[in-house]
Enzyme design. Structure first.
Site, PDB file in Angstrom:
ATOM      1  N   ASN A 140      37.510  44.771  39.021  1.00  0.00           N
ATOM      2  CA  ASN A 140      38.503  43.715  37.974  1.00  0.00           C
ATOM      3  C   ASN A 140      38.808  44.470  37.421  1.00  0.00           C
ATOM      4  OD1 ASN A 140      38.570  41.896  36.290  1.00  0.00           O
ATOM      5  ND2 ASN A 140      36.182  41.809  34.861  1.00  0.00           N
ATOM      6  N   TRP A 141      40.486  43.248  38.462  1.00  0.00           N
ATOM      7  CA  TRP A 141      41.789  44.198  37.257  1.00  0.00           C
ATOM      8  C   TRP A 141      42.006  43.823  36.314  1.00  0.00           C
ATOM      9  CZ3 TRP A 141      45.312  44.553  41.802  1.00  0.00           C
ATOM     10  CH2 TRP A 141      45.155  45.811  42.576  1.00  0.00           C
ATOM     11  N   LYS A 142      41.443  42.074  35.901  1.00  0.00           N
ATOM     12  CA  LYS A 142      41.591  41.770  34.216  1.00  0.00           C
ATOM     13  C   LYS A 142      43.020  41.228  34.432  1.00  0.00           C
ATOM     14  CE  LYS A 142      37.878  43.729  32.414  1.00  0.00           C
ATOM     15  NZ  LYS A 142      37.273  44.874  31.063  1.00  0.00           N
ATOM     16  N   HIS A 201      31.882  35.943  33.331  1.00  0.00           N
ATOM     17  CA  HIS A 201      32.407  37.884  32.903  1.00  0.00           C
ATOM     18  C   HIS A 201      32.152  37.934  31.620  1.00  0.00           C
ATOM     19  CE1 HIS A 201      34.467  41.593  31.981  1.00  0.00           C
ATOM     20  NE2 HIS A 201      34.385  41.700  33.010  1.00  0.00           N
ATOM     21  N   GLU A 223      33.586  38.608  29.047  1.00  0.00           N
ATOM     22  CA  GLU A 223      35.197  38.116  27.971  1.00  0.00           C
ATOM     23  C   GLU A 223      35.691  36.862  28.567  1.00  0.00           C
ATOM     24  OE1 GLU A 223      37.899  41.121  30.781  1.00  0.00           O
ATOM     25  OE2 GLU A 223      36.519  42.767  28.901  1.00  0.00           O
ATOM     26  N   GLU A 227      26.306  43.512  33.204  1.00  0.00           N
ATOM     27  CA  GLU A 227      26.870  43.677  32.422  1.00  0.00           C
ATOM     28  C   GLU A 227      26.645  43.675  31.417  1.00  0.00           C
ATOM     29  OE1 GLU A 227      31.452  44.758  34.864  1.00  0.00           O
ATOM     30  OE2 GLU A 227      31.161  42.878  33.737  1.00  0.00           O
ATOM     31  N   GLY A 277      34.576  48.865  28.880  1.00  0.00           N
ATOM     32  CA  GLY A 277      35.660  48.816  28.225  1.00  0.00           C
ATOM     33  C   GLY A 277      34.978  50.079  26.832  1.00  0.00           C
ATOM     34  N   SER A 292      32.273  50.701  31.834  1.00  0.00           N
ATOM     35  CA  SER A 292      32.789  51.811  31.977  1.00  0.00           C
ATOM     36  C   SER A 292      31.761  53.402  32.984  1.00  0.00           C
ATOM     37  CB  SER A 292      31.771  52.774  30.110  1.00  0.00           C
ATOM     38  OG  SER A 292      32.877  52.230  29.512  1.00  0.00           O
ATOM     39  N   GLY A 318      35.586  48.441  35.482  1.00  0.00           N
ATOM     40  CA  GLY A 318      36.851  47.544  35.177  1.00  0.00           C
ATOM     41  C   GLY A 318      38.448  48.569  34.818  1.00  0.00           C
ATOM     42  N   GLY A 319      38.847  49.740  34.322  1.00  0.00           N
ATOM     43  CA  GLY A 319      39.867  49.829  33.893  1.00  0.00           C
ATOM     44  C   GLY A 319      39.818  51.094  34.632  1.00  0.00           C
TER      45      GLY A 319
HETATM   46  P1  PGA Z   1      35.023  48.499  32.045  1.00  0.00           P
HETATM   47  O1  PGA Z   1      35.235  46.878  32.675  1.00  0.00           O
HETATM   48  O2  PGA Z   1      34.767  49.390  33.550  1.00  0.00           O
HETATM   49  O3  PGA Z   1      36.403  48.825  31.887  1.00  0.00           O
HETATM   50  O4  PGA Z   1      34.321  48.799  31.602  1.00  0.00           O
HETATM   51  C1  PGA Z   1      34.193  46.817  33.394  1.00  0.00           C
HETATM   52  C2  PGA Z   1      34.054  45.138  33.023  1.00  0.00           C
HETATM   53  O5  PGA Z   1      34.925  44.309  32.570  1.00  0.00           O
HETATM   54  O6  PGA Z   1      33.691  44.280  34.360  1.00  0.00           O
END
Ligand code: PGA
Length: 255
Positions: A11-13, A99, A101, A174, A180, A220, A241-242
């Site tokens: 997930n590149w956001k 998600h 967020e 998640e 993050g 993470s 994500g990251g």
């Molecule tokens: P993260 O994000 O791996 O940076 O913690 C995961 C996500 O938001 O799906």
């Protein structure tokens, strides 16, 4: 009974431009050796990267692309939203839904998430439906209650109309406190949550459906912890994500 398909998703956001995305897939193609037929690799870039140039670079590298969200209507006066039907028509077959967020910053609720899921399934898209508790929910003993409500929001839709043959519905667990933050859930915490989610699914949709359901872990995930997480039978994939932003890191997770 088949095993759930393994899904490794990034997930590149709100990161990357279309040209950076093309460059990414060229690089990662040279890093990932051989393709695993039993594993789906999907990237969710920002919507403006969902074009034919990026798609063709992604396909050459063995990746599918998806949207980070879809709206529940096919079209209409919904500024800044994206139609599942149209995305599917132009060749983008995956979407994330709910998600954390979106839940945290954009007022996504279980009700709106369910509506989005319904539209995504109707369009024929594959879905990763995200759920997870906040730290205060976990610490106040509400984790299972929250996970159950979030899961049931999706299951109500699935019981009305099961995914079509070949269409993938999956759930990503998640924990919000792990996203993050560099704080991954321990393997035991992840397995505990996944088992609970699978049990909930089994109660509503039966054991065959639940045994075939891919449940991904996210929060993470790194090249260092992915192997241990993915070696658990309860964990059928990861949503990253990251660590999905750098080809040299994500290729390690994939391998
Ligand atoms: P993260 O994000 O791996 O940076 O913690 C995961 C996500 O938001 O799906």
């Amino acid at each position: 009974m088949t095993k759930p398909i393994r899904i490794i998703a990034g997930n590149w956001k709100m990161n990357s431009s279309p040209s950076e995305a093309v460059e990414y897939f060229i690089q990662i193609a040279s890093l990932v050796q051989g393709q695993n037929k039993n594993q789906k690799q999907v990237i969710f870039p920002p919507t403006y990267c969902l074009n034919s140039d990026v798609k063709s670079a992604a396909e050459k590298a063995g990746f599918e692309l998806g949207a980070q969200n879809v709206h529940w209507e096919e079209k209409g006066a919904f500024t800044a939203e994206n139609s599942a039907a149209v995305l599917r028509k132009i060749g983008f077959n995956w979407t994330l839904i709910a998600h954390s967020e979106r839940r945290q910053y954009f007022a996504e609720t279980n009700e709106t998430a369910a509506k989005r899921l319904k539209a995504a399934l109707k369009s024929g898209m594959n879905v990763i439906f995200c759920i997870g508790e906040t730290l205060s929910e976990r610490e106040s003993g509400k984790m299972f209650e929250v996970l159950k409500k979030q899961t049931l929001a999706a299951l109500t839709i699935i019981s009305e109309s099961k995914p079509q043959e070949g269409q993938i519905f999956s759930i990503a667990y998640e924990p919000v406190w792990a996203i993050g933050t560099g704080k991954t859930a321990t393997t035991a915490q992840a397995v505990e949550a996944h088992s609970f989610i699978r049990k909930t699914v089994s109660e509503i949709l039966g054991s065959e459906f639940s045994q075939n359901l891919s449940i991904l872990y996210g929060g993470s995930v790194t090249a260092d912890n992915a192997k241990e997480l993915l070696s658990q039978t309860e964990i059928n994939g990861v949503l990253v994500g990251g660590a999905s932003l750098k080809p040299e890191v994500f290729s390690k997770i994939i391998s």
